[in-house]
Design an enzyme around this catalytic site. Structure first.
Site, short mmCIF file in Angstrom:
data_model
loop_
_atom_site.label_atom_id
_atom_site.label_comp_id
_atom_site.label_asym_id
_atom_site.label_seq_id
_atom_site.Cartn_x
_atom_site.Cartn_y
_atom_site.Cartn_z
N GLU A 62 0.80 -1.22 0.00
CA GLU A 62 0.00 0.00 0.00
C GLU A 62 0.84 1.27 0.00
O GLU A 62 0.46 2.28 -0.61
CB GLU A 62 -0.96 0.02 1.19
CG GLU A 62 -2.19 -0.89 1.00
CD GLU A 62 -1.90 -2.35 1.30
OE1 GLU A 62 -0.80 -2.65 1.81
OE2 GLU A 62 -2.77 -3.19 1.02
N HIS A 131 -11.01 -4.46 9.92
CA HIS A 131 -11.57 -4.33 8.57
C HIS A 131 -12.88 -3.54 8.57
O HIS A 131 -13.68 -3.66 7.66
CB HIS A 131 -11.83 -5.70 7.95
CG HIS A 131 -10.63 -6.31 7.31
ND1 HIS A 131 -9.50 -6.63 8.01
CD2 HIS A 131 -10.36 -6.64 6.02
CE1 HIS A 131 -8.60 -7.15 7.19
NE2 HIS A 131 -9.10 -7.16 5.99
#
Lengths: 332, 343
Positions: A62, A131
């Protein structure tokens, strides 16, 4: 022009597809965007049509996804970089905040950074604490980047196209819960008709007119607000629903206009309550609309807790239409 | 690789003398509080690393670095006046006084900037190189990275990405022995930093004595040719910084062992002296030309200080807010649109 009900994911796919056809500098990169056809199926079919050069699978990196997009944008491309979920964008926070948002400023306008970070966002589905974030306000905290959060297919289509064409970096947050939601989208086949659907950066929208209370929301909060408004109408309370659509810039003119009429406001968001969207709107209202204020500003947000796995307590933490109704009834 | 001509070598000396004069002047100006920014990372001692490697580039190639960026800017031909004015936060600075010492850049020279977060510029380098690949150009991106940054996630992710996408980046690790105050040996499991290339399947051009501009040039030329044709390359430059990590690091020069180490580097591995000896060994006595370059460096730098001190500061709200976004200034709390202005 035919208007069809289209899922938000399909509207986003269409917008991205059209912009790739329109401008050769636009390309997509991210985890599983190519061969896997996109984790959320937004880039379905792209690899076959545009090839590996313009549809680029990345490793699970990322920081690099965030930063490569900045360099490529500075050099003249228009990257649309996807974070599989916005939770993973935290790993790229430095690239987004210190580079995408600041490069133009600290070189005093020498470079442009025309990129879009797409990220799937939101709570629910027992995805568990790490998440389960809707952290858009974190990104909207920083000057130099825009933040868009559509609540339906039509807005998603028009906002993403605008974001890709804009010369500034944009974080485009797509609520996972809204991906399958169908809503009307005109079947615009020629470019002029498509351009009519563009949503300007920073322009909010009234999703329901009302006179008694202003509900200010974005993304999923708009659905909860509209559901609440329908329930409230049965009790004779007419709520106006303002969908800000962009967290930065913030269309406060639209909120003020509504508030001058209703004199009451409930702010609805999926994200956490501290230092939040709700805090910001409430602060601005009391600073600038004090004379129009007939009741305390209320906020409906998620519970201030990491999200648990087990369904019943998970749902307890989330905002919903009933919580909005209850908040309105406290002040009307 | 063509062996560098006499003129080329003399010009390298000119560049190195300019950097040394510029950096040591910055150091003095900092101590005199005429440069007031807290961060000032000097390139003294590193000169041959930048000069020798950038000599292998052509004009259309790209360069990006971290915060030790003054020397890089000067090598690429950025006007010393604009660089010095930026040190002093002046309107006439290369970044309009908004970037300071760590954020020099020049689009006109394909210099994509100095960056202040360790490793933060590495994925940008990959992105710049991606544009070249995307558009079918064979320009390379020369990227300077300190030894300390090779331990951070940006390094790993960016090198890996450059490998899988065959990006034309030359990753030059400037190993000056210390990441701020921590020795390489205490910071990295692999102390031969160039060997990290193997982890990503990147072509490793090994270690170079980066106090010797000619040695640097030779390896850089091979790496540039390789990157142009194939993909990423790694070179490790062994160098030394004459000043602290930043000028504010007072403890650095006061530590006896470090000072002894520094003295040894200056006595035995001084890059300007090494280049001078190399030129004279090959071309005979050029001391007159070299002295002229040194004198010219003094004049250029003195003039840059004069220019910078005479320049205006950016002032007022317009200067503060401009260039936050393309198209509109930031106006929080002064407009109905919050977080970006109306045109």
């Amino acid at each position: 022009m035919a208007v069809r009900n289209v899922a938000m994911r399909e509207a986003i796919r269409r917008a991205l597809h059209e912009e790739m056809l329109r401008d050769e500098a636009v390309f997509v990169m991210g985890e599983e965007v190519a061969y896997w056809q996109g984790t959320h199926r937004v880039t379905r079919g792209f690899l076959e049509e545009f090839g590996e050069r313009r549809v680029r699978d990345t490793p699970i990196s990322e920081m690099a996804i965030g930063g490569v997009a900045v360099g490529a944008a500075m050099a003249g491309l228009r990257p649309v970089a996807e974070f599989m979920t916005i939770n993973f964008a935290f790993l790229a926070l430095d690239a987004i905040v210190n580079h995408a948002a600041k490069v133009r400023y600290f070189f005093d306008g020498m470079f442009k950074v025309p990129l879009v970070y797409r990220a799937a966002s939101g709570w629910g589905n027992q995805a568990t604490a790490s998440h389960s974030h809707a952290p858009e306000p974190i990104f909207a905290h920083f000057p130099g980047i825009y933040v868009g959060c559509p609540s339906n297919a039509l807005d998603a289509y028009g906002m993403l196209k605008t974001a890709i064409r804009d010369d500034n970096p944009v974080l485009f947050s797509e609520s996972i819960a809204l991906y399958p939601k169908p809503s009307p989208l005109p079947d615009a086949s020629d470019e002029a008709a498509q351009d009519d659907l563009l949503v300007p950066i920073g322009k909010g929208d009234i999703k329901r007119a009302g006179t008694d209370v202003t509900l200010v929301a974005y993304a999923r909060g708009v659905d909860w607000s509209l559901q609440a408004a329908r329930a409230l109408a049965r009790d004779g309370i007419e709520a106006e629903v303002v969908d800000l659509r962009w967290l930065r810039p913030l269309d406060m003119a639209l909120v003020y206009k509504s508030f001058k009429k209703t004199n009451r406001c409930v702010i609805v968001e999926e994200s956490l309550p501290m230092y939040s969207f709700g805090s910001e709107i409430a602060a601005l209202l009391q600073e600038n609309m004090f004379d129009y204020m007939d009741a305390p500003i209320k906020r409906v947000a998620a519970e201030d807790v990491p999200l648990p796995y087990s369904k019943e307590i998970e749902l307890l933490a989330l905002p919903n239409a009933q919580k909005v109704v209850d908040a309105v009834k406290e002040i009307v | 690789m063509p062996s560098p001509s006499k003129d080329m070598l003399l010009d390298w000396y000119r560049q190195m003398a300019l950097i040394r004069e510029f950096e040591e002047t910055c150091h003095q100006l900092y101590l005199q509080k005429r440069i007031t920014g807290v961060y000032l990372h000097l390139y003294s001692g590193h000169e041959a690393s930048g000069v020798g490697s950038m000599a292998a580039l052509r004009k259309s190639d790209h360069v990006i670095t971290a915060y030790r960026d003054h020397g890089i800017a000067l090598i690429l031909g950025m006007d010393a006046n604009a660089v010095m004015a930026e040190m002093m936060g002046k309107k006439t600075g290369g970044s309009g006084g908004k970037g300071g010492s760590m954020h020099l850049a020049s689009a006109a020279h394909n210099f994509w900037g100095g960056y202040a977060i360790v490793g933060g510029h590495l994925p940008l380098a990959a992105g710049i190189a991606l544009e070249a690949r995307y558009r079918g150009k064979d320009d390379v991106t020369m990227t300077y990275v300190g030894d300390g940054a090779t331990n951070n996630g940006y390094f790993h992710e960016s090198l890996n990405m450059s490998a899988i996408w065959d990006l034309p980046v030359i990753w030059i690790i400037e190993n000056n022995g210390y990441g701020m105050g921590t020795e390489v040996e205490r910071a990295s499991g692999q102390t031969e930093l160039h060997r990290k290339a193997a982890a990503y399947g990147i072509k490793d051009f090994g270690r170079v004595d980066a106090q010797d501009a000619l040695a640097v040039y030779e390896v850089a030329s091979q790496a540039v040719a390789y990157a142009r044709a194939h993909g990423p390359a790694v070179i490790e430059h062994i160098t030394y910084r004459y000043r602290g990590h930043g000028v504010s690091d007072k403890q650095y020069d006061s530590r006896d062992d470090m000072s002894a180490e520094l003295r040894q580097w200056m006595d035995e591995r001084e890059p300007l002296k090494i280049l001078r000896d190399r030129i004279q060994a090959q071309f005979g006595d050029v001391s007159e030309t070299l002295s002229a370059h040194e004198e010219s460096a003094r004049q250029i730098v003195a003039q840059s200080v004069e220019f910078a001190e005479a320049s205006d500061l950016p002032r007022g709200r317009d200067a503060l807010l401009s260039n936050t976004y393309v198209g509109s200034p930031l106006v929080y709390k002064t407009s109905d649109s919050i977080g970006a202005g109306s045109d």
